[in-house]
Scaffold this motif. Structure first.
Motif, mmCIF file in Angstrom:
data_model
loop_
_atom_site.group_PDB
_atom_site.id
_atom_site.type_symbol
_atom_site.label_atom_id
_atom_site.label_comp_id
_atom_site.label_asym_id
_atom_site.label_seq_id
_atom_site.Cartn_x
_atom_site.Cartn_y
_atom_site.Cartn_z
ATOM 1 N N GLN A 41 8.726 17.419 91.301
ATOM 2 C CA GLN A 41 8.452 17.321 89.869
ATOM 3 C C GLN A 41 7.219 18.129 89.464
ATOM 4 O OE1 GLN A 41 10.486 15.387 87.594
ATOM 5 N NE2 GLN A 41 9.375 16.668 86.193
ATOM 6 N N ASN A 42 6.182 18.116 90.278
ATOM 7 C CA ASN A 42 4.936 18.803 89.906
ATOM 8 C C ASN A 42 5.042 20.327 89.973
ATOM 9 O OD1 ASN A 42 4.891 19.129 92.678
ATOM 10 N ND2 ASN A 42 2.828 18.305 92.952
ATOM 11 N N LYS A 43 6.151 20.864 90.424
ATOM 12 C CA LYS A 43 6.339 22.321 90.455
ATOM 13 C C LYS A 43 7.145 22.826 89.255
ATOM 14 C CE LYS A 43 4.187 23.070 94.293
ATOM 15 N NZ LYS A 43 2.859 23.626 94.282
ATOM 16 N N GLN A 50 15.547 16.011 88.858
ATOM 17 C CA GLN A 50 14.241 16.015 88.208
ATOM 18 C C GLN A 50 14.451 16.160 86.705
ATOM 19 O OE1 GLN A 50 11.873 15.174 90.023
ATOM 20 N NE2 GLN A 50 11.943 16.172 92.005
#
Length: 141
Positions: free
Chosen positions: A119-121, A22
Motif C-alpha cells: 500500500q505504501n508504494k 490494494q
C-alpha cells in the motif's frame, strides 16, 4: 493444476501470496458542470493515476467514482468506460455525502486493484483544488 503452475503458465512473476488487493485513491475538481469539463477532469485524473502507478487496467478489480451533488452532466464512469480497456472494468458512480462547507465540484475515485506492491508504494493523486483534501498526497498540476 496448482496455483504455482498456473502462474508459470501465464508468465506471472509474483506468487499469489505476494499479490494483494490494494486501494488507490484520487480526486480532482471540475471547473463547471458540463459534459466537457467533467470528461476533461476524469481523463486528467485517470491519466495521472495510470502514469504515477504504472496502472494496468487488467489488474483493476473495481472502481467507484463519487461526485458532489453539483455535478450531474455525465457519469464519471461513462467517461472512464470510453478509455481503451476500461469497458471491461466494473465501474460504479455514487453521490458524495453532502457535508456543510465541503469541497464543491469534486470527483473522487477509489480503485481496487490486484498488485504485488505494498500500500505504501502506491501514489494517490489529488489534483487541482482537490489537493486540499490530502495535501500530503497531492501532485502539483
Amino acid at each position: 493444476m496448482s496455483l504455482k503452475d498456473n502462474n508459470q503458465e501465464f508468465g506471472l512473476l509474483a506468487t499469489p501470496s505476494q499479490w494483494r488487493m490494494q486501494g488507490l485513491r484520487g480526486a480532482i475538481t471540475v471547473n463547471h458542470n458540463s459534459v466537457e469539463a467533467i470528461a476533461e477532469a476524469v481523463d486528467e485524473l485517470l491519466d495521472a493515476l495510470e502514469t504515477n502507478n504504472s496502472l494496468d487496467f487488467t489488474e483493476i478489480v473495481s472502481v467507484t467514482f463519487s461526485a458532489t451533488s453539483d455535478l450531474d452532466a455525465i457519469f464519471p464512469a461513462a467517461v472512464a468506460r470510453r478509455r481503451p480497456g476500461w469497458n471491461k472494468v466494473p465501474l460504479l458512480d455514487v453521490q458524495q455525502m453532502q457535508v456543510v462547507g465541503s469541497l464543491e465540484l469534486c470527483i473522487r475515485v477509489l480503485i481496487h486493484l490486484n498488485t504485488p506492491l505494498p500500500q505504501n508504494k502506491l501514489r494517490h493523486v489529488y489534483l487541482r483544488r482537490a489537493a486540499q483534501l490530502r495535501p500530503d498526497l497531492s501532485l502539483l498540476s
